[in-house]
Design an enzyme around this catalytic site. Sequence first.
Site, PDB file in Angstrom:
ATOM      1  N   TYR A   1      -9.041  -0.659  -0.855  1.00  0.00           N
ATOM      2  CA  TYR A   1      -7.640  -0.222  -0.145  1.00  0.00           C
ATOM      3  C   TYR A   1      -7.634   1.151   0.814  1.00  0.00           C
ATOM      4  CZ  TYR A   1      -2.705   0.919   0.514  1.00  0.00           C
ATOM      5  OH  TYR A   1      -1.442   1.002   1.120  1.00  0.00           O
TER       6      TYR A   1
ATOM      7  N   SER B   1      -2.213  -4.885   3.182  1.00  0.00           N
ATOM      8  CA  SER B   1      -1.454  -3.923   4.167  1.00  0.00           C
ATOM      9  C   SER B   1      -2.546  -2.911   4.495  1.00  0.00           C
ATOM     10  CB  SER B   1      -0.497  -3.238   2.809  1.00  0.00           C
ATOM     11  OG  SER B   1       0.433  -2.573   3.450  1.00  0.00           O
TER      12      SER B   1
ATOM     13  N   ASP C   1       7.989 -10.327   6.546  1.00  0.00           N
ATOM     14  CA  ASP C   1       7.655  -8.947   6.436  1.00  0.00           C
ATOM     15  C   ASP C   1       8.036  -7.968   7.243  1.00  0.00           C
ATOM     16  OD1 ASP C   1       5.856  -6.802   5.729  1.00  0.00           O
ATOM     17  OD2 ASP C   1       3.993  -7.862   5.594  1.00  0.00           O
TER      18      ASP C   1
ATOM     19  N   HIS D   1       6.371  -8.853   2.468  1.00  0.00           N
ATOM     20  CA  HIS D   1       5.048  -7.912   2.319  1.00  0.00           C
ATOM     21  C   HIS D   1       4.326  -8.208   0.924  1.00  0.00           C
ATOM     22  CE1 HIS D   1       2.398  -5.014   3.782  1.00  0.00           C
ATOM     23  NE2 HIS D   1       2.547  -4.185   2.706  1.00  0.00           N
TER      24      HIS D   1
END
Length: 702
Positions: free
Chosen positions: A471, A551, A635, A670
């Site tokens: 991430y 993301s 999203d 999302h």
Amino acid sequence: MKKTFLLMAITTAGISFGQGKMQYPQTKKGQTVDVYFDTKVSDPYRWLEDDKSAETGAWVKAENEVTYGYLDKIPFRNELKARMEKLWNYEKIGAPFKEGKFTYYSKNNGLQNQSVVYRKDENGKEEVFLDPNTFSKDGTTSLGGLNFSKDGNKAAYSISEGGSDWRKVIIIDALSKKILEDTLVDVKFSGVSWHGNEGFYYSSYDKPKGSELSAKTDQHKLYFHKLGTSQKDDKVIFGADQKRRYVGGYVTEDNRFLVITAANSTYGNELYIKDLTKPNSPIVTIVDNFDSDNGVIENEGNKLFIETDFKAPNKRVVTVDAANPKPENWKDFIKETKDILSPSTGSGYFFANYTKDAVSFVQQYDYSGKLVREIKLPAVGTAGGFSGKKEDKILYYSFTNYTTPGSIYSLEPKSGKSEVYQKPKVDFKSEDYESKQVFYTSKDGTKVPMIITYKKGTKLDGKNPTILYGYGGFNISLTPSFSIGNAVWMENGGVYAVANLRGGGEYGKKWHDAGTKLQKQNVFDDFIAAAEYLIAQKYTSSDYLAIRGGSNGGLLVGATMTQRPDLMKVALPAVGVMDMLRYNAFTAGAGWAFDYGTAQDSKEMFEYLKGYSPVHNVKQGTHYPATMVTTGDHDDRVVPAHSFKFASELQEKQTGENPVLIRIDVKAGHGAGKSVAATIQENVDIQAFTLYNMGFKALPKK
């Protein structure tokens, strides 16, 4: 729009599964050009930003036809789904909490699309309180939050439709479960915090002009809704005169103070309080800048307990008198340490939940600041919870790691007694698997932790299918947690590795800052170094390595695969931020500028962003890995146009036979609130695509 026009925009060609390059829908290219500091930048797929157009809808349909046509031909996909469903099908129960005369908890019998809220009365009689599976026929409407009035007799719950961040709030009599008044609409990025029994605070934006799924929203406001009145009469408490992108408000447990937080980015907030015991009391400023993260976590009369990273990058808890609450008057209550603090309260105690090298340890304090004990956790992993009301005699916490399904434990804080409350019965032999934490060296010499999980006895011969997950942003820490999807992956001989990259919160503010703005390349370098470590140590090789992230992690995958397309066989970017020059033009994207910077900041920042922006760095004639981009058409956090543009660039410029697909969930956002059925199918499709492109014609032998 005329049918002939749609056919001109998109022509769906045949799909080839044999030798030779795949054929994709022919995506038209426009002539849009933007100018940044005298530099022209073309944006040929700008038209895909219009999520309301029939043209974009036709493109989505055509791409999904190609994607599902490909996935349908993978021979072991159905076998993989059957195992995923079987493993997923176990009862899941949430931690209980008491409101009024009832004890509430969530429960899912295994494969229900949404978990159901149950309650028991004082005699132990159980009944369904809220069943989100009845909110919509297809399971795409989910429960966003549930909050009760002080006496527990009324409740407000929010729902999300199609995965959208926009919510509706429904107010009910908790005793009879009957709706009390009209539904509140257009609520976004908001909790619900009751003041006594008379009403509650919530936050939202004015409804944007144009598409509510993509139009910019940047002035958040805090409202108070008084029961029995119309939403149009709700009073703005904060945000009408002060333009802030994110505003939140919550009431202290004793109903004494309203706490207000206000921010323009995802890091750093102003902090205010308002004394609710005094009519027309002013809003008092505690922190008047955006240089630190701050929040009131408790009060004892006029004494405030504040969680902050002001002059404490790893966080601390301070106390101050509400009459003079400015930072110069703060006194340490729980001091900063070398480990990252996340505090909570319950049963008349404070709990300091620390992250040390991405795993948890927890200490208990009394209200004088004295250390009571360290909470003994079941194993090495992630613990969460340790919160409740002051009068609660029992608190609950969860524990999990990469091989241990999430279990709930009860804790009696007065005695320190802890025991298993709920342990799921999962058809997975945890004892057959192991996790190993390693520290590898990144490009600039920084040591970065990574946890690698796999079946015991796995041969390190470079041929193990491996997913590397990351991430690296927004001060978020990746700590060990169990996943049915990962369990199935490991059952089939897969290795699962999670790298704790810079940009995250694993080592506090300095670690976060080291992966932001003009240092963002550190994050990609850390991820690349993790892949190189796994290959060098023969956990896997480039032919058997997949990289995955969602993301900000989708950006990570997009940047890594465009910088080092030779390093992996498969790339799996999900709901990613892919257009770094325009991300701040959509919904609340401007608030991400603390981490990214914007192309409008300076020529240097523009050139830096353009230098790694995935959409702008797909090069003609390059052999990119087999790629499946995933996103949702609803999203409104990271708008799907990011993924649409990236997939279009890859499909146009890919050289060789590796497929480039985009899988677009319809009526999905999302990720939050996605139905169990949709989540299982997405996991199946990702793993089937990954293994198939690593050369497997059947599931690997266990």
